[in-house]
Design an enzyme around this catalytic site. Sequence first.
Site, short mmCIF file in Angstrom:
data_model
loop_
_atom_site.label_atom_id
_atom_site.label_comp_id
_atom_site.label_asym_id
_atom_site.label_seq_id
_atom_site.Cartn_x
_atom_site.Cartn_y
_atom_site.Cartn_z
N HIS A 46 -7.26 -4.58 9.77
CA HIS A 46 -6.96 -4.39 8.35
C HIS A 46 -5.70 -5.14 7.94
CE1 HIS A 46 -4.54 -0.35 8.95
NE2 HIS A 46 -3.73 -1.37 9.02
N GLU B 184 -9.62 -2.02 4.72
CA GLU B 184 -10.25 -1.66 5.99
C GLU B 184 -11.53 -2.47 6.22
OE1 GLU B 184 -8.50 -0.06 7.86
OE2 GLU B 184 -7.86 1.92 7.20
N ASP C 64 0.81 -1.22 0.00
CA ASP C 64 0.00 0.00 0.00
C ASP C 64 0.85 1.27 0.00
OD1 ASP C 64 0.93 -0.41 2.59
OD2 ASP C 64 -1.04 -0.84 3.43
N ASN D 250 -7.62 -2.58 13.84
CA ASN D 250 -9.01 -2.85 13.43
C ASN D 250 -9.09 -4.08 12.53
OD1 ASN D 250 -7.81 -1.98 11.12
ND2 ASN D 250 -9.17 -0.24 10.77
C1 GLP Z 1 -0.33 0.09 8.57
C2 GLP Z 1 -0.10 -0.56 7.17
C3 GLP Z 1 -0.31 -2.05 7.23
C4 GLP Z 1 0.34 -2.54 8.50
C5 GLP Z 1 -0.51 -2.12 9.68
C6 GLP Z 1 0.09 -2.43 11.05
O1 GLP Z 1 -1.14 1.20 8.53
N1 GLP Z 1 -0.88 -0.02 6.11
O2 GLP Z 1 0.22 -2.66 6.07
O3 GLP Z 1 0.45 -3.94 8.51
O4 GLP Z 1 -0.91 -0.77 9.54
O5 GLP Z 1 1.11 -1.54 11.36
P1 GLP Z 1 2.10 -1.69 12.59
O6 GLP Z 1 3.06 -2.77 12.24
O7 GLP Z 1 2.79 -0.35 12.70
O8 GLP Z 1 1.29 -2.03 13.77
#
Ligand code: GLP
Length: 267
Positions: free
Chosen positions: A157, A162, A84, A155
């Site tokens: 995702h 989402e 992303d 959440n």
């Molecule tokens: C982010 C990314 C995801 C990631 C998730 C968890 O916003 N878009 O690809 O896996 O949220 O992030 P973190 O590893 O900082 O908890």
Amino acid sequence: MPAERTLHVSESNVDVIVFPDAAAAVRSAAERIARIVAESVAARGKAVLGLATGATPEKVYDDLAARVRAGTLSFRDVTTYNLDEYYPIQPVDPRSYRSYMQRFLFDRVDLAPNRAHVLDGTVPEAATAAHAAEFDRWIDADGGLDLQLLGIGRNGHIGFNEPSELAVEAFASQPTRVVGLHPITKTDAIREFGSLEAVIPRALTMGVRQILAARTILMLATGPHKAPIVARALKGPLTANVPASLLRTVADKVVWLVDEPAAAELG
Ligand code: GLP
């Protein structure tokens, strides 16, 4: 330090590998990625990796870069596709996922610049759908992903897919596209953007279709703040409202790598 253990989650019939701490989970993720690169290159001359951003994989990339420095891993025959990117954003913006990937991985390994793909936050608004479709076509033309590395949002995702009210089948077939970010995602992005008002509220994300099509999926979740959502994804209903729960539909190729704090609500 006790070794890892396998925890069977009976509600979803999924095995989770639980590590004593985040460092051990990260090491296992890096080892598995290095092995998949070696196996894919040996089998068909190339490896196609789907990569993730966020705090969780930072140390995985440190580990992979160290292997390249030590000469035990090479990205010479690797192609990467990131999950992303914020939209719109300039690649040189330090908060972009393109910048993150350059910093943590691309600038530190022998990966060709034209094989390190991140969705482009600068495409014109009217061209986003075409760009997203093109990204899916590139992955398909490359033979699909040998591996998708995933984190999980609080959440549920995956990438920026989402929570949704869609039926599971419809959600599972979604392509790469532009999305609006969920309130929890925006709150968590304050870490990168400094304030809620500064968070870019939209993004381009690889779709669930492409993620679920990967030949191996590594889900890495560490820390106590991930415990409730890991439990919802594996013990709660299979629903697009918890995107990571869809990993249960392809359970045989998903490896859950979780540290003890993130596994706290699974037992
Ligand atoms: C982010 C990314 C995801 C990631 C998730 C968890 O916003 N878009 O690809 O896996 O949220 O992030 P973190 O590893 O900082 O908890």
